[in-house]
Design an enzyme around this catalytic site. Structure first.
Site, PDB file in Angstrom:
ATOM      1  N   SER A 157      31.912  42.707  61.195  1.00 21.34           N
ATOM      2  CA  SER A 157      32.358  44.019  60.706  1.00 21.34           C
ATOM      3  C   SER A 157      33.457  43.922  59.663  1.00 21.34           C
ATOM      4  O   SER A 157      33.639  44.817  58.845  1.00 21.34           O
ATOM      5  CB  SER A 157      32.854  44.867  61.880  1.00 21.34           C
ATOM      6  OG  SER A 157      31.902  44.883  62.912  1.00 21.34           O
ATOM      7  N   HIS A 186      29.746  55.363  55.495  1.00 18.15           N
ATOM      8  CA  HIS A 186      31.182  55.036  55.475  1.00 18.15           C
ATOM      9  C   HIS A 186      31.748  55.089  54.056  1.00 18.15           C
ATOM     10  O   HIS A 186      32.916  55.435  53.855  1.00 18.15           O
ATOM     11  CB  HIS A 186      31.418  53.626  56.027  1.00 18.15           C
ATOM     12  CG  HIS A 186      31.444  53.522  57.519  1.00 18.15           C
ATOM     13  ND1 HIS A 186      32.377  54.173  58.292  1.00 18.15           N
ATOM     14  CD2 HIS A 186      30.649  52.836  58.380  1.00 18.15           C
ATOM     15  CE1 HIS A 186      32.156  53.884  59.579  1.00 18.15           C
ATOM     16  NE2 HIS A 186      31.119  53.088  59.658  1.00 18.15           N
ATOM     17  N   HIS A 238      24.459  40.928  61.068  1.00 21.27           N
ATOM     18  CA  HIS A 238      24.806  42.043  60.184  1.00 21.27           C
ATOM     19  C   HIS A 238      26.082  41.618  59.452  1.00 21.27           C
ATOM     20  O   HIS A 238      27.160  41.553  60.049  1.00 21.27           O
ATOM     21  CB  HIS A 238      25.020  43.278  61.072  1.00 21.27           C
ATOM     22  CG  HIS A 238      25.613  44.491  60.412  1.00 21.27           C
ATOM     23  ND1 HIS A 238      24.874  45.639  60.166  1.00 21.27           N
ATOM     24  CD2 HIS A 238      26.864  44.766  59.962  1.00 21.27           C
ATOM     25  CE1 HIS A 238      25.656  46.555  59.605  1.00 21.27           C
ATOM     26  NE2 HIS A 238      26.870  46.058  59.470  1.00 21.27           N
ATOM     27  N   ARG A 260      23.202  54.661  57.206  1.00 18.45           N
ATOM     28  CA  ARG A 260      24.192  54.798  58.283  1.00 18.45           C
ATOM     29  C   ARG A 260      25.487  54.092  57.870  1.00 18.45           C
ATOM     30  O   ARG A 260      26.525  54.729  57.709  1.00 18.45           O
ATOM     31  CB  ARG A 260      23.619  54.218  59.591  1.00 18.45           C
ATOM     32  CG  ARG A 260      24.370  54.631  60.848  1.00 18.45           C
ATOM     33  CD  ARG A 260      25.576  53.776  61.145  1.00 18.45           C
ATOM     34  NE  ARG A 260      25.249  52.350  61.230  1.00 18.45           N
ATOM     35  CZ  ARG A 260      26.154  51.395  61.190  1.00 18.45           C
ATOM     36  NH1 ARG A 260      27.445  51.693  61.065  1.00 18.45           N
ATOM     37  NH2 ARG A 260      25.795  50.121  61.247  1.00 18.45           N
ATOM     38  N   ASP A 261      25.440  52.794  57.598  1.00 18.15           N
ATOM     39  CA  ASP A 261      26.662  52.080  57.206  1.00 18.15           C
ATOM     40  C   ASP A 261      27.144  52.579  55.841  1.00 18.15           C
ATOM     41  O   ASP A 261      28.349  52.701  55.593  1.00 18.15           O
ATOM     42  CB  ASP A 261      26.395  50.564  57.174  1.00 18.15           C
ATOM     43  CG  ASP A 261      27.634  49.746  57.521  1.00 18.15           C
ATOM     44  OD1 ASP A 261      28.735  50.179  57.176  1.00 18.15           O
ATOM     45  OD2 ASP A 261      27.498  48.666  58.121  1.00 18.15           O
ATOM     46  N   HIS A 272      29.059  41.609  56.305  1.00 18.61           N
ATOM     47  CA  HIS A 272      29.756  42.389  55.265  1.00 18.61           C
ATOM     48  C   HIS A 272      30.258  41.429  54.195  1.00 18.61           C
ATOM     49  O   HIS A 272      30.428  40.231  54.429  1.00 18.61           O
ATOM     50  CB  HIS A 272      30.885  43.230  55.871  1.00 18.61           C
ATOM     51  CG  HIS A 272      30.385  44.526  56.440  1.00 18.61           C
ATOM     52  ND1 HIS A 272      30.274  45.682  55.697  1.00 18.61           N
ATOM     53  CD2 HIS A 272      29.919  44.833  57.670  1.00 18.61           C
ATOM     54  CE1 HIS A 272      29.783  46.646  56.445  1.00 18.61           C
ATOM     55  NE2 HIS A 272      29.551  46.167  57.654  1.00 18.61           N
TER      56      HIS A 272
END
Lengths: 339, 339
Positions: B166, B15, B193, B11-12, B195
């Site tokens: 994010s 991107h 989560h 899913r991520d 990054h």
């Protein structure tokens, strides 16, 4: 200044492209980085002075050419070289000194500091350079023994001691213990050179600083052996956010890196599955390419190869072990009739 | 189990390739990862259910096709979806439930938890799924206000609260404060989560665990928006070395990733100069490509664009601001006659 930044992009990064950095790339990188506040830019073959060879990789540019290109471009930033006794001779060092280098780093595997003795003494005798004693693969000795090796290098005359996490093996506690142990036993500054096999190069560098390290190695885009080094632009951003002064002008650095020649990055994204295995099992990052080739040739898993190399405590220079291990794994598979 | 691993690679990661994952890639990845010990594999368009569109990127595969492919391959591992109210309708959720998803993550910008209310309630009413409330861009609220938003989501019925970094903005202290604040105010499990814009995704995940998080998001090879996510294979290796039990069979995972389809990685290495700037200034990672395009078009620095976007606290969905900022910077340059 809380911490000095030493940038081996043009030396450790050479590992990532089989030592193919050109005169022009070195010149352009040094021009872009000069005066931004880095303490030193280190230049050369991945394995340092005198290491261009069939076994390790032939560089298209001689040590003298590389250092001349860099020297002309670095006016406000020091120029450094990496020296591994055995690959480099004292004559190679004399050439580098003639080229006007400011810093010589004499590097040995972590248990062999004594092989640096004559090299450090000779460099100090020249009077014109600072000398760092570097302990590579520093995860392979327990903290106290590592500190004793550092103490030897200080005794030979080293102006600083650098611990290299050559396999990208360390988690935070490992860094803390080793930097502290060396700080307890030597009086010269201590530095840390991290690799990113476990994704911890930046945070390990912060841990090293918190434990008393005052010199940190970092490379543009992490360009370096295996999974790469601590990424310079990330480190500087995090130091900024952490109110740690490195003397590097952050926005200037980010813009310089934005326009740095595209070559300063791995040709392909690192095979992280493989580089993680090297960090996990404590094997030199530079083994990645030959391990991948051997895994493909013998149709075995590179994860298994790294695991066995780690158990056997194989060091750089012992690359022939890779094929032996791959062959053994393939034989086992054949005997079992399955893999 | 000390911590559960939620894997949004499919899913991520979408991107990173403009949402072009195919049915076959989803099927093969899920096959490789099933039963290794991951708690959940999340699948879909980068912006979640119902988000395939001209503005955000058209996916070649419908939500239903993607989820069907994944469901057939995931026999022992949960299947999850990402839902952003506004992009996804309740009808999109009904389709996903029909496909047999086990987990719905309802995600809002960190100050807009109230927009998740109806979505969480509807999912819980179905009775068949666990629901995570997700607060995106969680660096944009101070810890106590963030915790209050988390409390709202718990009130709607969320079974867990996930904080997303994010923009990859957090350093360790930021993670510690926010996870602790949320833990103090809610009673359901809390997740993180990360990054990797500042190279801290793995270490921030460890910090989150130390502060009480019990769900960690990580993706294969860090495949994800911008600088990418916390790399799954690195996280699992570091958890192993840190004696933290995730239930994931480490060697099996490394070998699976070694042979995972090559598509599961960024097509090109991330432009770290740019992604660092996004982390530094707190701008959504997914802005990287449009910022680079605007910087090239207007001949200005993407570092400057990111800095101004950060000052203006621009959020995903406000991509039109990028061109405005680039235009402003170019105008300033022209007025000054230099850049």
């Amino acid at each position: 200044m809380d911490v000095l930044i030493h940038d081996p992009t043009l030396r450790d990064g050479n590992h990532a492209i089989r030592h193919q950095l050109t005169f022009e790339q070195i010149r352009d990188y040094c021009c872009a980085m000069d005066g931004i506040g880095l303490d030193c830019v280190e230049v050369g073959h991945g394995n340092g002075l005198g290491a261009s060879s069939l076994q390790l990789g032939i560089a298209p540019t001689s040590d003298e050419q590389m250092l001349t290109a860099a020297r002309h471009s670095l006016k406000r930033t020091k120029l450094g070289v990496h020296v591994i006794p055995g690959f480099a001779s004292l004559r190679d060092i004399a050439v580098a000194l003639d080229c006007g280098v400011d810093r010589v780093r004499v590097a040995t595997n972590c248990s062999e500091a004594d092989t640096a003795n004559r090299y450090i003494v000779e460099c100090k005798r020249s009077g014109s350079v600072s000398v760092h004693g570097v302990l590579m693969m520093s995860h392979m000795l327990e903290p106290l023994k590592l500190a004793q090796q550092a103490r030897l290098m200080e005794g030979y005359g080293a102006d600083a001691i650098i611990l290299m996490d050559s396999a990208g093996y360390f988690v935070a506690a490992d860094v803390r213990e080793r930097i502290s142990a060396v700080r307890d036993l030597v009086s010269v500054p201590v530095g840390f050179h991290g690799h990113n096999n476990l994704g911890l190069a930046v945070s390990n560098s912060l841990t090293a600083i918190a434990a008393g390290a005052s010199i940190i190695d970092a490379t543009t885009r992490g360009f370096g052996a295996g999974a790469g080094n601590c990424a310079l632009e990330m480190l500087i951003a995090v130091l900024f956010r952490s109110n740690i002064n490195s003397g590097v002008a952050m926005t200037n650095l980010l813009k310089a890196i934005e326009f740095v020649p595209g070559i300063i990055r791995p040709v392909a994204p690192p095979e992280i599955g493989t580089t993680v295995a090297s960090g996990l099992y404590g094997v030199f990052s530079g083994f990645e390419s030959p391990v991948k080739r051997a895994a493909a040739e013998f149709n075995v898993s590179s994860v298994d190869i790294f695991q066995i190399l780690g158990q056997r405590r194989v060091l750089a220079g012992q690359e022939d072990a890779i094929l032996n291990v791959a062959h053994e794994l393939a034989s086992r598979t054949n005997r079992q009739g399955t893999y």
